[in-house]
Design an enzyme around this catalytic site. Structure first.
Site, PDB file in Angstrom:
ATOM      1  CE  LYS A 129      -3.893  -2.411   2.042  1.00  0.00           C
ATOM      2  NZ  LYS A 129      -4.447  -2.965   3.293  1.00  0.00           N
ATOM      3  CD  GLN A 173      -3.352  -5.017   6.338  1.00  0.00           C
ATOM      4  OE1 GLN A 173      -3.254  -4.009   5.646  1.00  0.00           O
ATOM      5  NE2 GLN A 173      -3.902  -6.132   5.879  1.00  0.00           N
ATOM      6  CG  ASP A 196     -10.661  -0.568   4.395  1.00  0.00           C
ATOM      7  OD1 ASP A 196     -10.226  -0.759   3.243  1.00  0.00           O
ATOM      8  OD2 ASP A 196     -10.132  -1.012   5.416  1.00  0.00           O
TER       9      ASP A 196
END
Lengths: 369, 369
Positions: A129, A173, A196
């Site tokens: 990422k 995460q 997200d």
């Protein structure tokens, strides 16, 4: 009709009869009960006719041979949907847009990632990422907390990023250590930085007509973006989503419905998943079961989006495994009109959509169009 | 097979060929495009064979006669799902529970309704809700504001009820006057008092596995409760929901999915809605189109839950209209295994579920089990 497909078609998929998960892969897909998985495996890519068919496979033999011979008659392979190339193009578009915003108002989007513990796979995801952020000009921030951190320490990190105006997106995460309340931690991310898109408020808005979510979850958004970029019409089409996870299947179904598809979700309790899937013009599979979806599940000319990234044993490779999707790729290529490969299909799109959501968030925060 | 059903079977439905809406009925269902409605009407309950069948009706004649003759062969009518009786039973259960709570902790649940303007139908609904509250021992509170009130006056009323510990549920009677922002007003209801269950956060939790909504929207909750009380299994069944409104169709689909049905939502953009619906073991229809779902849409033995309450002209009645559902009732009775009537099916359940949600809210607020 009725002519048997040659065994070689199933050559690559046949290794899935011994497939099992080697790595715990990131965010978990829906758990399918082991007895059902066993049934699928018993019919998974073995040479026809099947020994000891399970009840679930009753319709398999006849329909499989019908579909396979139909596919052979056309003698054409499906188009490969190149997620890697599309994701590259999207990253270029995002990079250009970030430059435009920086030039105009001096703002650079920022993405913060919180990693707890020492899982190697999680560390890899976070590193990827960061790399992706760098490639388009997004500032990335990382907090790495030890496995034995308290829930409060994680909440404090989130709180700091919530208050930091240079951060426009926050990712926690997953999975978190078992002693932490995942729901509580995820809920503490400010909704306007929840890139997200997993917050229930976002999901609710996604489900409701006339409401708009702040962010669309990255993987399902990537699936729909692939359909758009390949000019595949969604409106009025029959779509089947296989798997009903909160992070892929369910939001993918909501997105397809927003675009006026007629959507059915097939899941672990579905009777005759093969028959239902075979009616679909568009299939999105997100079960995390290697090669579960066979050629016989796919209508001639359907479009197949394969979200699964499943490691299966492969002694021929130095690392001892390779990655396959939920869909038996070789068989799908014979029947479908377009198929995403694994890897190189949906995978690269997920991270591109994360960058896109972060850019969207920064633009919204600064009223930049 | 192939034997024509006698015309008289269609007698009651046949009047729907001239059906149209006389009353704006409460909270609006999904709008189906008028050309589609016209197509449905052209095949709506007229004697077979149909004149000038529209493209949508292509499969109608053969399948209809097949199904009807199959139904005739069994010579049995479907069970009537008596929503009125079930709702009465539920109200009695609620009344007993309210007494138990009052005796134990001295708390009586309270429901507040905000009515703006002078719509007669809205006034009737509010009156009925008050009556229902009285019947079970829920305190009801009403604010009636004039049509020309400002948005702020409505927001102020909601705010007072939000802060009032004797109020456990707040309803804003819809529709609101056009000069008000409905979304803004609905969002201002405290989520722990949103007994309608329409808040996006509630809908999001309803959609997500492992999350629980504070309240389930009343009408879809009533549909599922009918299935439960009649011992109709949902798990593993194919369900079709017709209509995707925020207040009925969409949450009904989410509820069915939570109970492990395999769910398809049929809507105004669906191709061949009849074919898809005919695969269902359970049908929930919420389109607001009188007699749209014909016997030919229904699989033999399916269960039909009809949410529609549609006024159609009836010169024989003093008031000039009667109420019918979305489903051609007489035809459904010949094919299905169980059917909700209109009126007396889902209607009484909606208000019973509102009382149930208000009780749930009061119990939660006081930690009473």
């Amino acid at each position: 009709m009725g002519k048997m497909a040659p065994m070689m078609i199933f050559a690559d998929c046949s290794s899935s009869t011994t497939a099992h998960h080697l790595l715990p892969f990131g965010r978990s897909c829906e758990l399918w009960p082991s007895n059902l998985i066993h049934s699928y495996r018993s019919l998974s890519c073995s040479p026809l006719p099947l020994p000891n068919p399970s009840p679930l496979s009753l319709s398999y033999r006849s329909s499989s041979s019908t579909l396979c011979s139909a596919a052979m008659a056309t003698e054409s392979l499906a188009k490969v949907i190149d997620g890697k190339a599309v994701a590259k193009q999207i990253r270029e578009e995002i990079a250009a847009e970030i430059l435009r915003m920086k030039d105009a108002i001096g703002v650079v989007p920022g993405l913060a990632v919180i990693l707890v513990g020492d899982r190697k796979d999680s560390a890899t995801y976070v590193r990827n990422k960061k790399k992706a952020c760098d490639s388009v000009g997004i500032n990335s921030y990382e907090v790495h907390l030890p496995e034995e951190s308290t829930e409060q320490e994680v909440l404090d990190s989130i709180s700091r990023f919530n208050d930091d105006p240079s951060v426009h997106g926050i990712l926690v995460q997953l999975p978190l250590p078992l002693h932490m309340n995942e729901v509580k931690i995820l809920n503490s991310v400010a909704i306007e930085k929840d890139v997200d898109g997993f917050h229930p408020l976002n999901i609710g808005r996604l489900a409701m007509r006339g409401r708009e979510p702040l962010f669309v979850p990255c993987t399902p958004k990537g699936c729909i973006e692939l359909l758009h970029r390949y000019g595949i019409e969604i409106r009025g089409k029959k779509a089947v989503v296989i798997g009903r996870s909160n992070i892929v299947g369910m939001p993918a179904a909501l997105l397809l419905q927003r675009e006026d598809a007629t959507v059915t979700i097939v899941h672990s309790r579905t009777m005759n998943p093969e028959d239902i899937t075979r009616q679909a013009d568009i299939i999105i599979s997100a079960t995390g079961k290697a090669n579960m979806v066979r050629g016989s599940w796919i209508k001639h000319g359907a479009v197949v989006i394969d979200v699964g990234i499943n490691p299966v044993e492969d002694a021929k490779l130095p690392r001892g495994y390779r990655l396959v999707g939920d869909v038996c790729y070789e068989e799908a290529m014979e029947v479908a009109s377009a198929v995403t490969p694994v890897p190189g299909g949906v995978g690269p799109m997920t991270i591109a959509m994360l960058l896109s959501n972060t850019l969207t968030s920064a633009k919204r925060a600064h009223g930049f169009r």
